[in-house]
Design a protein around this motif. Structure first.
Motif, PDB file in Angstrom:
ATOM      1  N   LYS A  28       1.103  -0.693  -0.045  1.00  0.00           N
ATOM      2  CA  LYS A  28       0.256   0.364   0.225  1.00  0.00           C
ATOM      3  C   LYS A  28       0.742   1.292   0.063  1.00  0.00           C
ATOM      4  O   LYS A  28       0.854   2.051   0.385  1.00  0.00           O
ATOM      5  CB  LYS A  28      -0.728   0.106   0.819  1.00  0.00           C
ATOM      6  N   GLY A  29       2.009   1.016  -0.395  1.00  0.00           N
ATOM      7  CA  GLY A  29       2.669   2.777  -1.318  1.00  0.00           C
ATOM      8  C   GLY A  29       3.778   2.182   0.019  1.00  0.00           C
ATOM      9  O   GLY A  29       4.926   3.223  -0.398  1.00  0.00           O
ATOM     10  N   CYS A  30       3.943   1.671   0.998  1.00  0.00           N
ATOM     11  CA  CYS A  30       5.351   1.732   1.554  1.00  0.00           C
ATOM     12  C   CYS A  30       6.259   1.211   1.186  1.00  0.00           C
ATOM     13  O   CYS A  30       7.842   1.553   1.559  1.00  0.00           O
ATOM     14  CB  CYS A  30       5.081   1.065   3.233  1.00  0.00           C
ATOM     15  N   GLY A  31       6.513   0.185   0.316  1.00  0.00           N
ATOM     16  CA  GLY A  31       7.650   0.051  -0.805  1.00  0.00           C
ATOM     17  C   GLY A  31       7.934  -1.002   0.069  1.00  0.00           C
ATOM     18  O   GLY A  31       9.660  -1.143  -0.684  1.00  0.00           O
ATOM     19  N   GLU A  32       7.894  -2.044   0.634  1.00  0.00           N
ATOM     20  CA  GLU A  32       8.146  -2.785   1.952  1.00  0.00           C
ATOM     21  C   GLU A  32       8.182  -4.896   1.175  1.00  0.00           C
ATOM     22  O   GLU A  32       8.609  -5.771   1.203  1.00  0.00           O
ATOM     23  CB  GLU A  32       8.123  -2.692   3.131  1.00  0.00           C
ATOM     24  N   SER A  33       6.952  -4.071  -0.424  1.00  0.00           N
ATOM     25  CA  SER A  33       6.471  -5.710  -0.656  1.00  0.00           C
ATOM     26  C   SER A  33       6.455  -5.518  -1.586  1.00  0.00           C
ATOM     27  O   SER A  33       4.913  -4.927  -2.226  1.00  0.00           O
ATOM     28  CB  SER A  33       5.062  -5.943   0.989  1.00  0.00           C
ATOM     29  N   TYR A  34       6.669  -6.699  -2.776  1.00  0.00           N
ATOM     30  CA  TYR A  34       6.424  -6.463  -4.563  1.00  0.00           C
ATOM     31  C   TYR A  34       5.990  -7.580  -5.421  1.00  0.00           C
ATOM     32  O   TYR A  34       6.867  -8.457  -4.072  1.00  0.00           O
ATOM     33  CB  TYR A  34       7.513  -6.134  -4.876  1.00  0.00           C
ATOM     34  N   ALA A  35       5.439  -7.642  -5.923  1.00  0.00           N
ATOM     35  CA  ALA A  35       5.385  -8.630  -6.867  1.00  0.00           C
ATOM     36  C   ALA A  35       5.716  -8.204  -8.582  1.00  0.00           C
ATOM     37  O   ALA A  35       4.668  -6.794  -8.314  1.00  0.00           O
ATOM     38  CB  ALA A  35       3.387  -9.214  -6.238  1.00  0.00           C
ATOM     39  N   ILE A  36       6.439  -9.075  -9.132  1.00  0.00           N
ATOM     40  CA  ILE A  36       6.476  -8.428 -10.570  1.00  0.00           C
ATOM     41  C   ILE A  36       6.291  -9.947 -11.498  1.00  0.00           C
ATOM     42  O   ILE A  36       6.085 -11.122 -10.874  1.00  0.00           O
ATOM     43  CB  ILE A  36       7.795  -8.479 -10.323  1.00  0.00           C
ATOM     44  N   ILE A  37       5.520  -9.438 -12.834  1.00  0.00           N
ATOM     45  CA  ILE A  37       5.770 -10.697 -14.302  1.00  0.00           C
ATOM     46  C   ILE A  37       6.779 -10.141 -14.805  1.00  0.00           C
ATOM     47  O   ILE A  37       6.662  -8.376 -14.955  1.00  0.00           O
ATOM     48  CB  ILE A  37       4.210 -10.796 -13.949  1.00  0.00           C
ATOM     49  N   LEU A  38       7.031 -10.391 -14.919  1.00  0.00           N
ATOM     50  CA  LEU A  38       8.663  -9.899 -15.780  1.00  0.00           C
ATOM     51  C   LEU A  38       8.997 -11.255 -17.311  1.00  0.00           C
ATOM     52  O   LEU A  38       8.725 -12.385 -16.653  1.00  0.00           O
ATOM     53  CB  LEU A  38       9.721 -10.427 -14.704  1.00  0.00           C
ATOM     54  N   THR A  48      12.265 -22.437 -14.332  1.00  0.00           N
ATOM     55  CA  THR A  48      11.437 -21.219 -13.692  1.00  0.00           C
ATOM     56  C   THR A  48      12.600 -21.158 -12.512  1.00  0.00           C
ATOM     57  O   THR A  48      12.664 -20.100 -11.643  1.00  0.00           O
ATOM     58  CB  THR A  48      10.502 -21.872 -13.187  1.00  0.00           C
ATOM     59  N   LEU A  49      13.288 -21.854 -11.687  1.00  0.00           N
ATOM     60  CA  LEU A  49      13.891 -21.664 -10.588  1.00  0.00           C
ATOM     61  C   LEU A  49      15.649 -21.304 -10.509  1.00  0.00           C
ATOM     62  O   LEU A  49      15.859 -20.135 -10.190  1.00  0.00           O
ATOM     63  CB  LEU A  49      14.804 -23.266 -10.221  1.00  0.00           C
ATOM     64  N   ALA A  50      15.874 -21.347 -12.160  1.00  0.00           N
ATOM     65  CA  ALA A  50      16.766 -20.646 -12.511  1.00  0.00           C
ATOM     66  C   ALA A  50      16.940 -19.266 -12.898  1.00  0.00           C
ATOM     67  O   ALA A  50      17.673 -18.779 -12.773  1.00  0.00           O
ATOM     68  CB  ALA A  50      17.684 -21.877 -13.541  1.00  0.00           C
ATOM     69  N   ARG A  51      15.545 -19.164 -13.268  1.00  0.00           N
ATOM     70  CA  ARG A  51      15.176 -17.673 -13.557  1.00  0.00           C
ATOM     71  C   ARG A  51      15.129 -16.916 -11.664  1.00  0.00           C
ATOM     72  O   ARG A  51      15.806 -15.343 -12.259  1.00  0.00           O
ATOM     73  CB  ARG A  51      14.293 -17.878 -14.318  1.00  0.00           C
ATOM     74  N   HIS A  52      14.446 -17.934 -11.097  1.00  0.00           N
ATOM     75  CA  HIS A  52      14.214 -16.750  -9.558  1.00  0.00           C
ATOM     76  C   HIS A  52      15.650 -16.344  -9.395  1.00  0.00           C
ATOM     77  O   HIS A  52      15.608 -15.723  -8.312  1.00  0.00           O
ATOM     78  CB  HIS A  52      13.479 -17.667  -8.509  1.00  0.00           C
ATOM     79  N   ARG A  53      16.490 -17.172  -9.228  1.00  0.00           N
ATOM     80  CA  ARG A  53      16.981 -17.729  -8.175  1.00  0.00           C
ATOM     81  C   ARG A  53      18.508 -16.424  -9.229  1.00  0.00           C
ATOM     82  O   ARG A  53      18.778 -15.148  -8.519  1.00  0.00           O
ATOM     83  CB  ARG A  53      18.319 -18.678  -8.817  1.00  0.00           C
ATOM     84  N   THR A  73       7.780 -15.127 -14.216  1.00  0.00           N
ATOM     85  CA  THR A  73       9.350 -14.562 -15.046  1.00  0.00           C
ATOM     86  C   THR A  73       7.863 -16.040 -16.109  1.00  0.00           C
ATOM     87  O   THR A  73       8.032 -16.745 -15.891  1.00  0.00           O
ATOM     88  CB  THR A  73      10.146 -15.522 -14.790  1.00  0.00           C
ATOM     89  N   PHE A  74       8.932 -14.981 -16.935  1.00  0.00           N
ATOM     90  CA  PHE A  74       7.617 -15.784 -18.902  1.00  0.00           C
ATOM     91  C   PHE A  74       8.759 -15.403 -19.624  1.00  0.00           C
ATOM     92  O   PHE A  74       9.385 -14.912 -19.932  1.00  0.00           O
ATOM     93  CB  PHE A  74       6.807 -15.550 -18.560  1.00  0.00           C
ATOM     94  N   THR A  75       8.609 -16.771 -20.579  1.00  0.00           N
ATOM     95  CA  THR A  75       9.595 -15.768 -21.843  1.00  0.00           C
ATOM     96  C   THR A  75       8.579 -15.442 -22.444  1.00  0.00           C
ATOM     97  O   THR A  75       7.253 -15.971 -22.050  1.00  0.00           O
ATOM     98  CB  THR A  75       9.712 -17.865 -22.222  1.00  0.00           C
ATOM     99  N   PRO A  76       8.525 -14.625 -23.643  1.00  0.00           N
ATOM    100  CA  PRO A  76       7.744 -14.418 -24.352  1.00  0.00           C
ATOM    101  C   PRO A  76       6.444 -15.616 -24.655  1.00  0.00           C
ATOM    102  O   PRO A  76       4.790 -14.723 -24.732  1.00  0.00           O
ATOM    103  CB  PRO A  76       8.245 -13.687 -25.986  1.00  0.00           C
ATOM    104  N   LYS A  77       6.266 -15.976 -25.372  1.00  0.00           N
ATOM    105  CA  LYS A  77       5.916 -16.882 -25.624  1.00  0.00           C
ATOM    106  C   LYS A  77       4.502 -17.803 -24.361  1.00  0.00           C
ATOM    107  O   LYS A  77       4.040 -17.877 -24.501  1.00  0.00           O
ATOM    108  CB  LYS A  77       6.806 -18.626 -25.984  1.00  0.00           C
ATOM    109  N   GLN A  78       5.400 -18.095 -23.601  1.00  0.00           N
ATOM    110  CA  GLN A  78       5.016 -18.850 -22.134  1.00  0.00           C
ATOM    111  C   GLN A  78       4.607 -17.887 -22.077  1.00  0.00           C
ATOM    112  O   GLN A  78       2.865 -18.015 -21.316  1.00  0.00           O
ATOM    113  CB  GLN A  78       5.910 -19.031 -20.492  1.00  0.00           C
TER     114      GLN A  78
END
Length: 87
Positions: A28-38, A48-53, A73-78
């Protein structure tokens, strides 16, 4: 010290070729918790494990300042398949 969304985005875009990026500040704006889709072609051939690492290593300074960090994390096709499923 909290992480700014724009700073996180710029860091990711400077480190990887990004096809798509979503960043959600779940604190909620405090900058301490993020979720990303990349989405990046740089993920081709990596598990997936290698990407996350890899992302954890690239963003270790930023992640160290957060309480929580989650990633998809995804490739464009995924990513296209992910969107088609309506996930």
């Amino acid at each position: 010290m909290p992480v700014d969304t724009k700073h996180l985005e710029n860091t990711i875009r400077n480190l990887l070729p990004v096809t798509h990026l979503e960043i959600e500040d779940q604190s909620k704006g405090c900058g301490e918790s993020y979720a990303i889709i990349l989405v990046s072609e740089a993920f081709e051939g990596k598990t997936t494990l290698a990407r996350h690492r890899w992302i954890n290593e690239l963003l270790k300074d930023q992640i160290a300042q957060m309480h929580a960090f989650s990633q998809k994390t995804f490739t464009p096709k995924q990513y296209q398949a992910y969107l088609t499923k309506g996930a």
